[in-house]
Write an enzyme that holds these catalytic residues in place. Structure first.
Site, mmCIF file in Angstrom:
data_model
loop_
_atom_site.group_PDB
_atom_site.id
_atom_site.type_symbol
_atom_site.label_atom_id
_atom_site.label_comp_id
_atom_site.label_asym_id
_atom_site.label_seq_id
_atom_site.Cartn_x
_atom_site.Cartn_y
_atom_site.Cartn_z
ATOM 1 C CG HIS A 112 -50.797 38.474 39.791
ATOM 2 N ND1 HIS A 112 -51.453 38.719 38.827
ATOM 3 C CD2 HIS A 112 -50.839 38.681 40.808
ATOM 4 C CE1 HIS A 112 -52.503 38.153 39.915
ATOM 5 N NE2 HIS A 112 -52.108 38.455 41.279
ATOM 6 C CB SER A 123 -53.195 41.101 42.242
ATOM 7 O OG SER A 123 -54.036 41.495 43.436
ATOM 8 C CD GLU A 148 -51.645 37.151 34.898
ATOM 9 O OE1 GLU A 148 -52.689 36.738 34.370
ATOM 10 O OE2 GLU A 148 -51.706 37.784 35.981
ATOM 11 C CG ASN A 189 -57.360 39.003 38.864
ATOM 12 O OD1 ASN A 189 -57.567 37.449 39.501
ATOM 13 N ND2 ASN A 189 -56.813 39.470 38.638
#
Length: 243
Positions: free
Chosen positions: A140, A119, A152, A191
């Site tokens: 991810h 991540s 992702e 994120n």
């Protein structure tokens, strides 16, 4: 290359969840690997049965999925040669992740696809010791991997478009909603968006009102924002409004 056998390297919480995700497709056979067997398949069964109890899947479907998952502590050459796709799910330690792929590249076929589940770490940096970088991408998965649709697919600097697209297609086949991050940037996609909103909230909460192009946003002190040093290094510089 047609993917049939998937190796999930690391049988912790994320690894077990990722194995369950791939087991949704009857085309795939999934092998969970870890250095020790802490009743891994028992834990997988317990997690699957909790979904049955909650009505998320029916009992027959759960049993079919469980039949596609096996576990081993023996990372044998025979296993690696049969593996079409590897998803690494060890904890977030750069040296460990690099050494895992360095070892796997020696044992696996040159066309085996490598995925790292991370991540916050750079897939490009993780793949530094891999010679065939074109077959390496980041994946991810969000926790819990079995429930959150988003994955992702992050292209490292050496990733080929074909491999990124194939991983994307595989994830779609197991019911995920993948997105391709075309560049290996800190925070990937979600994120970066999440922390941009977090910074704006902090800005508003500081009684300075909404940011506008005429009002400069100074980087916020993120020392207490996260206990993760890897996160701290990219929390502030993603965007700012400047005069």
């Amino acid at each position: 290359m047609e993917v049939k056998q998937i190796l999930v390297y690391g049988a912790g919480l994320m690894g077990r969840g990722i194995a369950q995700v791939f087991s949704r497709n009857p085309e795939y056979s999934i092998v969970l690997y870890d250095i020790a067997d802490n009743d891994v398949l028992g834990q997988v069964r317990k997690e699957m049965m909790s979904f049955v109890d909650q009505g998320i899947v029916d009992a027959d479907t759960a049993e079919q999925q469980l039949s596609r998952i096996s576990f081993t502590t023996d990372l044998s050459p025979e296993l690696c040669q049969k593996t079409d796709l590897v998803v690494e799910a060890v904890f977030e330690n750069m040296e460990l992740k690099q050494s895992v792929f360095e070892k796997l590249e020696i044992m696996c076929r040159p066309d085996t696809i490598f995925c790292t589940n991370t991540s916050v770490m750079s897939p490009t940096e993780i793949s530094a010791r891999v010679k065939h970088k074109e077959r390496f991408v980041g994946t991810h998965f969000w926790n819990p991997a079995t429930l959150i649709p988003l994955v992702e697919v992050v292209k490292a600097n050496g990733s080929s478009d074909e491999v990124a697209q194939q991983v994307y297609d595989i994830l779609e086949k197991v019911g995920k909603k993948p997105v391709i991050c075309q560049r290996d940037v800190p925070g990937f996609i979600a994120n970066r968006m999440q922390h941009a909103l977090w910074r704006e909230k902090r800005f508003i909460s500081s009684n300075r009102g909404l940011p506008t192009p005429k009002r400069s946003i100074k980087p916020l002190n993120t020392a207490s924002a996260s206990a993760c040093p890897s996160c701290r290094r990219w929390l502030t510089p993603i965007w700012s409004a400047r005069t």
